[in-house]
Design a protein around this motif. Sequence first.
Motif, PDB file in Angstrom:
ATOM      1  N   GLU A   1     -22.083 -54.774  34.387  1.00  0.00           N
ATOM      2  CA  GLU A   1     -21.458 -54.133  33.263  1.00  0.00           C
ATOM      3  C   GLU A   1     -22.581 -54.918  32.116  1.00  0.00           C
ATOM      4  O   GLU A   1     -22.868 -54.152  31.119  1.00  0.00           O
ATOM      5  N   ASN A   2     -22.940 -56.122  32.246  1.00  0.00           N
ATOM      6  CA  ASN A   2     -23.489 -56.744  31.115  1.00  0.00           C
ATOM      7  C   ASN A   2     -24.945 -56.385  31.088  1.00  0.00           C
ATOM      8  O   ASN A   2     -25.991 -56.151  30.025  1.00  0.00           O
TER       9      ASN A   2
ATOM     10  N   TYR B   1     -27.054 -54.570  27.915  1.00  0.00           N
ATOM     11  CA  TYR B   1     -28.180 -54.919  27.344  1.00  0.00           C
ATOM     12  C   TYR B   1     -29.110 -53.684  27.414  1.00  0.00           C
ATOM     13  O   TYR B   1     -29.996 -53.330  26.378  1.00  0.00           O
ATOM     14  N   GLY B   2     -29.326 -53.035  28.640  1.00  0.00           N
ATOM     15  CA  GLY B   2     -30.266 -52.188  28.781  1.00  0.00           C
ATOM     16  C   GLY B   2     -30.065 -50.804  27.928  1.00  0.00           C
ATOM     17  O   GLY B   2     -31.015 -50.312  27.144  1.00  0.00           O
ATOM     18  N   VAL B   3     -28.828 -50.311  27.993  1.00  0.00           N
ATOM     19  CA  VAL B   3     -28.633 -49.185  27.054  1.00  0.00           C
ATOM     20  C   VAL B   3     -28.723 -49.413  25.745  1.00  0.00           C
ATOM     21  O   VAL B   3     -29.059 -48.523  24.642  1.00  0.00           O
TER      22      VAL B   3
ATOM     23  N   SER C   1     -25.255 -51.079  38.135  1.00  0.00           N
ATOM     24  CA  SER C   1     -25.196 -50.757  36.904  1.00  0.00           C
ATOM     25  C   SER C   1     -25.316 -49.072  36.836  1.00  0.00           C
ATOM     26  O   SER C   1     -24.949 -48.504  35.792  1.00  0.00           O
ATOM     27  N   TYR C   2     -26.174 -48.674  37.659  1.00  0.00           N
ATOM     28  CA  TYR C   2     -26.674 -47.086  37.376  1.00  0.00           C
ATOM     29  C   TYR C   2     -25.407 -46.353  37.614  1.00  0.00           C
ATOM     30  O   TYR C   2     -25.281 -45.007  37.503  1.00  0.00           O
ATOM     31  N   GLU C   3     -24.433 -46.929  38.293  1.00  0.00           N
ATOM     32  CA  GLU C   3     -23.054 -46.071  38.791  1.00  0.00           C
ATOM     33  C   GLU C   3     -21.879 -46.485  37.797  1.00  0.00           C
ATOM     34  O   GLU C   3     -20.803 -45.916  38.002  1.00  0.00           O
ATOM     35  N   THR C   4     -22.019 -47.529  36.889  1.00  0.00           N
ATOM     36  CA  THR C   4     -20.928 -47.591  35.999  1.00  0.00           C
ATOM     37  C   THR C   4     -20.675 -46.417  35.129  1.00  0.00           C
ATOM     38  O   THR C   4     -21.683 -45.551  34.718  1.00  0.00           O
ATOM     39  N   ASP C   5     -19.407 -46.535  34.877  1.00  0.00           N
ATOM     40  CA  ASP C   5     -19.120 -45.248  33.609  1.00  0.00           C
ATOM     41  C   ASP C   5     -19.809 -45.340  32.543  1.00  0.00           C
ATOM     42  O   ASP C   5     -20.188 -44.113  31.944  1.00  0.00           O
ATOM     43  N   SER C   6     -20.203 -46.470  31.951  1.00  0.00           N
ATOM     44  CA  SER C   6     -20.625 -46.736  30.669  1.00  0.00           C
ATOM     45  C   SER C   6     -22.070 -46.195  30.691  1.00  0.00           C
ATOM     46  O   SER C   6     -22.826 -45.371  29.799  1.00  0.00           O
TER      47      SER C   6
ATOM     48  N   ASN D   1     -25.731 -38.923  30.260  1.00  0.00           N
ATOM     49  CA  ASN D   1     -25.242 -37.579  30.236  1.00  0.00           C
ATOM     50  C   ASN D   1     -24.817 -37.109  28.957  1.00  0.00           C
ATOM     51  O   ASN D   1     -24.340 -36.214  28.544  1.00  0.00           O
ATOM     52  N   GLN D   2     -24.661 -37.975  27.858  1.00  0.00           N
ATOM     53  CA  GLN D   2     -24.566 -37.724  26.702  1.00  0.00           C
ATOM     54  C   GLN D   2     -25.445 -37.641  25.684  1.00  0.00           C
ATOM     55  O   GLN D   2     -26.801 -37.980  25.888  1.00  0.00           O
TER      56      GLN D   2
END
Length: 456
Positions: A363-364, A368-370, A381-386, A392-393
């Motif tokens: 998650e962390n 930081y990445g996004v 991380s690539y599978e997290t909802d966030s 996708n948005q």
Amino acid sequence: MKNTKKALGILAFTTLMSLASCGAKPGPTPGNSSKEEGGKDEKVSITFWHTMGKSNQALLDTLIKSFNQKEPNIEIKASSAAGGYDDLKALCLKNVSTHTLPTMAFCYPDHVAEYLAAGGEGVCVNLDEYINSAELGFKEEDGSHMDNGSKKTGKDDFVKAFWEEGCNYQKEGTYSVPFAKSTEALFYNKDVFDANGWSVPETWDQMWALCREIKATYPDITPLGYDSDSNLFITLSEQMGIPFTSSTGNHFLFNNAQSKLMMSDLKAKFDEGLFVTKGTVGNNTYTSTKFTSEELLMSIGSTGGTTYNGTDNFAVGVAKIPSYDLTRPAVISQGPSICIFNDATKAQREAAWKFYKHISTSENSTYYGVSTGYQPVRLSSYETDSYKAFINQNNGLFGDVAKVSSTLLDSYYNSPVFVGSSVARAEAGKIVSAVLLGTKSVDKAYEDAMTTCVNS
């Protein structure tokens, strides 16, 4: 913005160098916890030197705050220690002999190789002692993903190339761990591409054909810019299977006929006006600057510098960099890792490791990445909802970069790491700029680069 950040970084670097030259260390000195080994309820203070600018430091502060909610007895003193990675390396090397190193610091593998050479194997902590610890090692809640029906945790949850980078030294062990990574992407003027019906090139042959078409359509425009002369040389060498360096034996392999043919070909295309590089445009100007001012229609640069490729002047498109062979894609892995120094006490080293575990959770790492354009270092991380929501948005240029970079996880390469590998990287860039500008012949540029590398 670049100049402002650079000035602030230089100011911070100068301040820290002054402190170091007076025998003082920024932040706490080794053994400054309430007790040498820090009892369970004792306060432990650690220093963390990085190269973040103001906006990224704000993100780090948020991560520190959430860490302190779990570990209230660990104080993180984080400071921007230099203008850039090489400046930070120079500062750490200066402090190796005086044993005034921070507890932990940003690094590149090249830097760690030099630390180990300058002070012996005891300078940096072999992190295997924590990674393999039942008590201190990674836990499933830090991040995990499913692979062919099997749950992968710990180091197996990290992007393979990102993790292997820290185990690629000339001595056994793990001496650095990934924090945030970037690669290179092709930024292009989507408005002009759409108006002319041009497709984004996937191979270098397609790229050069498009550059010639652009030049014929817009004679006053340079089609392509490459923001790093070194990366152009090294990535093309990797894609084309041309020897560059080796971790064993004769380290410097780039002075060969294939590499010289590659440079001669680049020189011919440069003389056609098809592309420029940062080293050829003068005044240390990034090609991203030329791109956003509409002097270039495309620029290849770091995804960590995504913000510098954004503009309100036109719509910016993002794509993978071209491949020499689509069946053998190769893109560079760059961006900061973290090492922990042995000058610190046992309690401080363990505290630093706990902090690293916190900032590298799925998650962390996503957070930081996004927020920065860097890539998360964990596969989970690539599978997290966030993260899924982010790509996708409609999240503008950062979202577009994330979409592209998330498809490259199996395409990264790592260059061999040894004392002198950073010199080879710098000399590769000098070959490019010298040959393209015509200040040296191909043979002379390679000869001078080899001399510098061998004598470094």
